[in-house]
Every structure is written in structure tokens, then in C-alpha cells.
Design an enzyme around this catalytic site. Structure first.
Site, PDB file in Angstrom:
ATOM      1  CB  CYS A 105     -56.605  83.772-122.808  1.00  0.00           C
ATOM      2  SG  CYS A 105     -55.174  82.810-122.443  1.00  0.00           S
ATOM      3  CB  ALA A 126     -48.774  77.751-113.221  1.00  0.00           C
ATOM      4  N   GLY A 182     -51.455  81.361-111.465  1.00  0.00           N
ATOM      5  CA  GLY A 182     -52.127  81.527-110.185  1.00  0.00           C
ATOM      6  C   GLY A 182     -53.197  82.591-110.095  1.00  0.00           C
ATOM      7  N   GLY A 183     -53.472  83.285-111.190  1.00  0.00           N
ATOM      8  CA  GLY A 183     -54.485  84.348-111.156  1.00  0.00           C
ATOM      9  C   GLY A 183     -55.858  83.814-110.790  1.00  0.00           C
TER      10      GLY A 183
END
Lengths: 380, 450
Positions: free
Chosen positions: B376, B253, B255-256
Site C-alpha cells: 500500500c 494481520a 485480517g482485511g
């Protein structure tokens, strides 16, 4: 070079003026009791024939320049200035023409040629007329290159009749405009050549009223001729508003530095002031050494945000302490984009230019957001 | 008179000092979590990234840049691509393809020996500096009396007593400092690395700040492109997908990355997993908008850290996009911010979770398959640190052999679009830059040998 003379000598002057044939329409006793008569400093009132300027301030604060006192002698001065009869103008010609002789006719033709290349239609002006204009400007000690640019780019000045031109020159000289100031005024104030001088006289009056010195007033109006459109009432009220933000002496210094302060929207001026005070955490003193009010709100915000986001500017705490050394306000606002990016922020100029675009977008988005929020709350 | 003294009012006059909680200082603003996050980054990242930090900070706090991932399942693919190219957004994968991947940099055999990574000394000094003077200092004698059976001459008084907060603080410092160790790992050249032709991610060139229009739907109500941080497609490129690979996205999740995997058109079977119901809901929504029939995709709701033990050696490629500090996100919102004081413990346990997830991913991967780890954040301890500690753990506790893949060729190929940090040990880190405001994104590829 103005001085305020004492009550007694004031009375003497007015008496003398009354005694003379012209007669002076002063506010009489009122003016005397207020004792605010200013006069050209070099001039002595005994030598009444020499060119002098008188300003009589009435208690209501109205300053009148007694032109008719002067006008009797205008013809004499006009001749002396334009034709170069006076000692001063002779000297001037020697420096301009003695060492390096200038062929005015040739210069005039050159200027006309340049000017015509800017316009699609031919200009009906004779070279001799232009030569006279150049000569008279030269006699007033204007810079030759300034004169050239003025005549090349400004069609109104170029095509004006010599009579109107001379009148305008006399008016400017008589009010104490010198050298570049004359060129600047001729360039910006088209109405001068049409013989309309009311605006400028009124403006000078108002500037004196806010206690600017004569030289400063002239400097101010020449540096930003838009000032002449401000009414007396607006100007005094604006100065009063500014006095709410700065010391009185600082207000005058600021006005001289950025004449925009006099006619910009006050809410914008206040916004800039508050932004710098609260967001940058500085007091009035450092503001005095910058041209803060010449810049747009967006410029101020972008520069500050750029530094703050990069961690190069810190809001001082209550004691005025920061953990890093903040750059000065001058470095932040008054530098060019490239100098700012490379010297102050130590980043490539392209980075700052990108940030500028990005920040504009962000601001737009924020405005849209707040607009939509407002409309939503209105709906409720 | 006597009665008067006994009236309740006199009782109220008892001095109250110390009985009432002190007033909240109204002039002292409560520090918002986003501000705390910024302070944290200033403290730990500034010494690490040194001269790069101002530009990274600037970019993190400014509007991020997006990439448009073209949906190959949509009917309007061609028109969408043409529209994007018209507005000036080019396909960065195509640009990278023109850069030959085979032109690799010099082969480095052992990471620990050749790559010279010098951690700034400032970080070391930072820890010393943070060891504050003790709040409570016990004087000799006072408390000693209570401990009757101890020998007075042998007893050493406690030098420092830390409050719970201070202990957490110390742990935070510990957690955020990455100490590289000369731990030798095989660094291998990845021969399988090729850029999928079908994948199209359009981005605007450097310095261009134009925003994308919202995507449009086609006749089947499928949207024509998905907007995401273009850097987050890099881990998928690093996976080196081959036709008929079985792929696991361990933390899928929202979902990219799962969508990016599907858009390559190479996967036979994709398994998505996430442990949170609400996040899985978002994943399903995204897939519904972009994929016509979601039959290829298996969606699991399992604890990612244990999945590796259940589904051992089942997948060819595993992508682990672990929960991390999400630097950019934390600076922008205050809701649900991991830097809020209530979530301090959770924040401090992130490192362990990441390690467990990566171990689980390696267990779920077939021998010969590969795992891509991505975060990230800029935090070195959550990037290289996790890889290092996982490798150490595997080496000590299991017989699994793992080597690190060299992703430098991929980074070189994409260097026109992204800015990479040069001093990473095991992976590649995209650092945000105002002109190419993607990332931060760290990705490293591990290959399971046996």
C-alpha cells in the site's frame, strides 16, 4: 465634497446664522473653539437661501445636522426636484425623455403587472402613483432598470404613499445620496418610508466621527445598510480594535471594502486575521488587496487547506522564502470556485467541490472530538 | 588572601566553552515523523507522478474512503445489503462483473520490449544533486605521514568522507529510485480470472463523501459488514480463486484480506501467517467477530521469509501483502511511525524484506499456481522494483520459471470505482483521488510455471 473651514470664518458663519431669523442652536462657543464646521462645498454661505448643509462638531464629538436651517427651503427644492423646475432636473428630463420618450403610465402598469405576479393577492396601487414615483426617481438621475427592479421586487416601496415616498426621497437627497445609492437605500431601509430617519442620521454621524469622508460614509451606508444598526459606541470601539491590527489609514480602507468588519463578531475577525498571518505567513499588506473579511472562516480554511494539502502553497520560512511560488491571496480567496480549482490549483472543479464537503465533515468530526475531550476533562 | 584564591568558587570560573552540550534550540521545532514522511514523498514521488502528484497528495492527506465488505456468515446479510443500497452504496464487484473481463486489451507479449515506461529523468538528476559536497576534506600531507609504509607518490587521498548519517542518506536515495531494466519476462493473459459472485463490497459513488454507519451484530453476535479500504479487496480479486484452492496469506494481520478471501466462499483451506504476536491477536479478533467457526483457518506464527523453505509447493494461491511504507498511515500518525529517525535502518531494509517474502511466497506456491504481491505504497521501488529484482534473482539462482499475469482487464473492469496509474510495468497501482479516495494499493500477479 466637504471642507473644514477656519476658525475665523466659522465664527463669521455662526454669527450670520444667529443674525438670521431662524437662529441656529449650535453648541455656541464650544463649537467655535473646536472649529470643525463642515459645509457643502459648492454652497456659499452668503447665498443663504440656496440649499446647504451644516455640520457643527462639538468638543464631545457629537455632530448635529441642522435640519431646520434647511427645512425652510425644502419646499422650494422639493418642487424644483420633483416637478422638474430646476435647471438640473430639466436637463435630466431631456436626456431621459428627449431622445427616447418614455410613457410612464404604461411603464407603471407593466411594473404593477410584474409585481402582482410575485404575490398571490392583488396590490391596490394606481398606475399614476407609480408613474409619479418613477418620474421623481428619474429626476434624481437613477437608472431606469434599477428603478424597475426596485419597484417590482420591493412591495413596501411600491405600495407606499406618494407623500411618504417624497419625504424619503427628499431626506436621502438632502444627505447627499445619489443615483444607485438612493435605490439601494429605499430597497433595504423600510423604516425610511415610515418616516423614521433617526438611525441613518446617527449612523452617518458615527461614520463621520471615525473620520470617513462624506462621500465615503454615504457609499458605505448605501453598500451595506446593515451598518445603520450599529451604535455609535460600538462603532468607535470596533475601529479602535481594528487599529490594533492595521494602520489607521488601512482600517478605513478595509471598512470601505468590507463593511461587515464593523458589525461582525470581533473574535471571528481576529481569527481570520490570525489565521492568515500565522498559517499563510503573510503580513498586513497583501491582506489589503483582498476582500478577506467578506469571506467566512470556513471558506478561508478550505481554500488554504486545499492548496496546502495539494502542495501548492507553502508556509514561507523566517526569511519569507519558499521553494515554490505561492499564489496570491486574491487568487486564493477572492476567486470563484471554478476559477480557483481550474486556474489556481489546476484541478477539475468537481475535485474542489468534493474536498469542500469532505473538509466540512472533517471539521465536524474534529469539533466532536474536542467537545468529547472537553467533557472528559470536565469529568475528571 | 592566598587562602581565598584556593576557595572552590575560583575553581568554578574556568572557562567552559566547548565543555557543555549546546542548548536545544527551542525556536526550532522538532520535525514530527509524519512531516518527515511528507517530505520524503514530496522528494521521491513528485518527480515520479509529476502532474498527478498534487491531486494524489491532496487525497492522501484527506479523509480516506471506505468500502463495506459484507459478511456472508451473518444472519442479516440481506437487510444489511438493502440498507447499504438505500444509503447509496453500491456493490462495486457487481459493477465490475457487468464489465466483461474477456474484452481484454491488446495482448502484450514481452513487457520489456513493448511497454514503454520512461522513468522521469528528474529521478536520475535527483541522485546527482543529492551527492552533497563532502563535509570533511583531507588535505594532502597532514594524515599521510601516519601511514609510514605507503608510497607518497602512489597514495591517493580520500576525496570524500561520509558520516554514517550521510551514508544512510545515500542508501535511502538508492533505495527509492527504481531503474527499470530491459529484463524480458513473459506476460500472459490470465484465463482463470473471474470475479467471485459471493463477494460483495459496497462503496459510495465518486464524489459522495458519506460515511458508513458502524456495523451491527446479529443473533450470533457476528457483525454484518467489515469496513476496509475498498482497494485492498483487489488483490483478492486478482488471485482468481477457484473452488477447493489451498490459499496462503503470508502476512495476514490485521485480517482485511484474509476475511475477503473467506467471504468469496471458494476456499477450502486458508492458512494465515504473521510473525508478530500482537498483530496475530488483531487478526484473531477480526475473525472472531466475523466467522462463526474458524476451523477452516490455520493460523501460523512463522517468519514469512522462511516459510517458503518449510512449506514448499503446498499452496495453489499465495497472497503476499508485504510490510511497506504504508503511505497514508504514515502521514496520519506519529506513533510507531517508520519515518521516525530511530527506524531509519529498518526502513531502508524494507526492500530486502519484501524481496525475501516474495521469494518465499513463490517457493510455497505449487507449479501452475499463482502469487499475488501487494503493497500500500506509491514507492515504485517497493512495487515494480521488488518484482523486478525478485524475477532477476529467481532467474539467476533457481530453475523456477515465473511469468507475470496481465491484470489490465481487471483494472479496466474496476475503473469506474478506482483510479489506476497507467505506467506500471508488472502490476496495477490504485492511486488515491479526492473523489475516489482509495489506495494507494499496488498488486501484481505472478504465475509459477514449473
Amino acid at each position: 465634497m466637504l471642507k473644514v473651514i477656519r476658525k475665523a470664518s466659522c465664527r463669521a458663519i455662526v454669527n450670520r446664522l444667529h443674525a438670521s431669523r431662524e437662529g441656529v442652536n449650535t453648541a455656541g462657543g464650544c463649537a467655535l473653539s473646536h472649529a470643525n464646521i463642515c459645509c457643502g462645498s459648492v454652497t456659499q454661505f452668503n447665498k443663504y437661501q440656496s440649499p446647504i448643509r451644516h455640520f457643527v462638531v462639538s468638543p464631545q464629538g457629537h455632530i448635529t445636522l441642522h435640519e431646520h436651517v434647511y427645512s425652510k427651503h425644502t419646499s422650494f427644492r422639493l418642487v424644483s426636484e420633483i416637478r422638474g423646475n430646476g435647471n438640473k432636473t430639466k436637463g435630466c428630463e431631456q436626456t431621459k425623455g428627449g431622445d427616447k420618450f418614455i410613457d410612464l403610465e404604461l411603464l407603471a402598469k407593466d411594473i404593477i403587472k410584474h409585481a402582482e405576479s410575485n404575490y398571490t393577492y392583488p396590490l391596490h396601487v394606481s398606475a399614476s402613483d407609480i408613474a409619479v414615483k418613477i418620474e421623481s426617481l428619474l429626476n434624481l438621475q437613477c437608472d431606469l432598470s434599477d428603478i424597475k427592479t426596485l419597484l417590482t421586487i420591493n412591495q413596501t416601496v411600491l405600495t407606499a404613499t406618494n407623500n411618504a415616498f417624497t419625504k424619503a426621497l427628499v431626506f436621502l437627497d438632502k444627505h447627499g445620496f445619489r443615483q444607485q445609492n438612493i435605490v439601494s437605500m429605499l430597497h433595504h431601509c423600510d423604516e425610511l418610508l415610515a418616516g423614521q430617519t433617526k438611525l441613518i442620521i446617527q449612523c452617518l454621524d458615527s461614520l463621520r466621527q471615525i473620520t470617513l469622508k462624506e462621500k465615503e460614509a454615504i457609499q458605505l451606508i448605501a453598500s451595506d445598510p446593515n451598518v445603520r444598526h450599529i451604535t455609535h459606541k460600538d462603532m468607535t470601539s470596533r475601529v479602535a480594535q481594528l487599529k490594533g491590527l492595521f494602520k489607521t489609514s488601512h482600517v478605513l480602507r478595509l471598512i470601505l471594502k468590507s463593511p461587515k468588519l464593523l458589525y461582525d463578531d470581533f473574535s471571528e475577525v481576529a481569527y481570520k486575521f490570525q489565521y492568515v498571518i500565522f498559517k499563510l505567513g503573510v503580513d498586513q499588506k497583501p491582506i489589503m488587496s483582498t476582500k478577506l473579511f467578506d469571506h467566512s472562516v470556513m471558506h478561508i480554511k478550505t481554500r488554504h487547506e486545499f492548496l496546502e494539502r495539494a502542495g501548492l502553497y507553502q508556509l514561507p520560512n523566517k526569511k519569507g522564502e519558499t521553494t515554490i511560488e505561492n499564489p496570491s491571496l486574491y487568487q486564493i480567496f477572492d476567486t470563484s470556485d471554478s476559477v480557483f480549482a481550474q486556474k489556481v490549483a489546476k484541478m477539475p472543479t468537481a475535485d474542489y467541490m468534493t474536498f469542500k464537503k469532505l473538509y466540512e465533515l472533517e471539521e465536524e468530526m474534529r469539533e466532536e472530538q474536542s467537545d468529547s475531550d472537553q467533557s472528559e476533562s470536565d469529568d475528571e | 588572601m592566598f587562602i581565598r584564591l584556593l576557595r572552590p568558587r575560583s575553581v568554578l570560573l574556568i572557562p567552559k566553552r566547548g565543555r557543555v552540550k549546546t542548548k536545544w534550540a527551542t525556536h526550532k521545532k522538532q520535525k514530527l515523523p509524519s512531516l518527515l514522511a511528507l517530505e520524503h514523498f514530496d522528494r521521491f514521488y513528485a518527480p515520479m507522478y509529476d502532474k498527478l502528484w498534487p491531486s494524489i497528495r491532496l487525497a492522501l492527506l484527506s479523509q480516506q474512503k471506505y468500502g463495506a465488505l459484507i459478511n456472508n456468515y451473518s444472519n442479516n446479510v440481506d437487510s444489511a445489503v438493502l440498507d447499504l443500497i438505500d444509503t447509496g452504496a453500491d456493490n462495486f464487484v457487481q459493477i465490475a462483473q457487468s464489465h466483461k473481463l474477456s474484452e481484454a486489451s491488446d495482448i502484450v507479449d514481452k513487457i520489456g520490449l513493448k511497454k514503454d515506461v520512461s522513468i522521469p529523468e528528474i529521478l536520475e538528476s535527483l541522485q546527482k544533486e543529492k551527492e552533497k559536497p563532502p563535509l570533511v576534506q583531507h588535505d594532502d600531507g597532514h594524515h599521510v605521514e601516519t601511514e609510514l609504509d605507503s608510497n607518497l607518490y602512489e597514495y591517493m587521498p580520500v576525496e570524500t568522507v561520509y558520516t554514517e548519517d550521510e551514508l544512510l542518506e545515500l542508501k535511502e536515495t538508492e533505495e527509492n529510485i527504481f531503474r527499470p531494466q530491459d529484463f524480458s519476462v513473459d506476460l500472459i493473459e490470465d484465463t482463470s480470472l473471474s470475479l467471485p459472485i459471493q463477494l460483495k463490497v459496497h462503496t459510495f459513488s465518486r464524489g459522495n463523501v458519506t460515511m458508513f454507519q458502524p456495523p451491527k451484530g446479529d443473533s450470533h453476535r457476528l457483525l454484518d459488514y467489515y469496513l476496509l479500504d475498498a482497494a485492498s479487496t483487489l488483490p483478492v480479486l486478482a488471485l482468481g480463486l477457484q473452488p477447493r484452492d489451498k490459499v496462503l496469506d503470508l502476512c495476514a494481520a490485521p485480517g482485511g484480506k484474509a476475511l475477503t478471501i473467506l467471504q468469496t466462499g471458494l476456499t477450502d483451506k486458508l492458512t494465515c501467517n504473521d510473525n508478530s504476536h500482537s498483530r496475530l491477536g488483531r487478526l484473531k479478533t477480526v475473525l472472531n467477530w466475523y466467522i462463526p467457526a474458524a476451523d477452516k483457518i490455520t493460523i501460523l506464527k512463522k517468519d514469512g521469509t522462511k516459510l517458503g523453505h518449510i512449506m514448499t509447493e503446498m499452496f495453489d494461491k499465495v497472497l503476499v501483502d508485504v510490510p511497506c511504507l504504508t503511505d497514508r498511515h504514515m502521514l496520519q500518525t506519529d506513533d510507531n511511525n517508520i519515518f521516525s529517525s530511530g527506524r531509519k535502518r529498518e526502513r531502508l531494509s524494507l526492500g530486502d524484506t519484501q524481496k525475501q517474502l516474495l521469494c518465499s511466497a513463490i517457493l510455497a506456491c505449487k507449479p501452475g499456481g499463482s502469487v499475488v504481491y501487494s503493497t500500500c505504497t506509491l514507492s515504485p521501488n517497493q512495487n515494480d522494483g521488488v518484482i523486478q529484482s525478485t524475477l532477476e534473482w529467481l532467474w539467476e539462482n533457481t530453475k523456477i520459471d515465473v511469468s507475470v499475469c496481465n491484470l489490465k482487464p481487471l483494472a479496466d473492469a474496476c475503473s469506474k470505482t478506482f483510479r489506476f496509474y497507467e505506467h506500471c510495468r508488472y502490476g496495477q497501482l490504485v492511486i488515491p483521488h479526492i473523489r475516489a479516495n482509495f489506495g494507494p494499493l499496488y498488486f501484481a500477479k505472478l504465475m509459477r510455471i514449473n
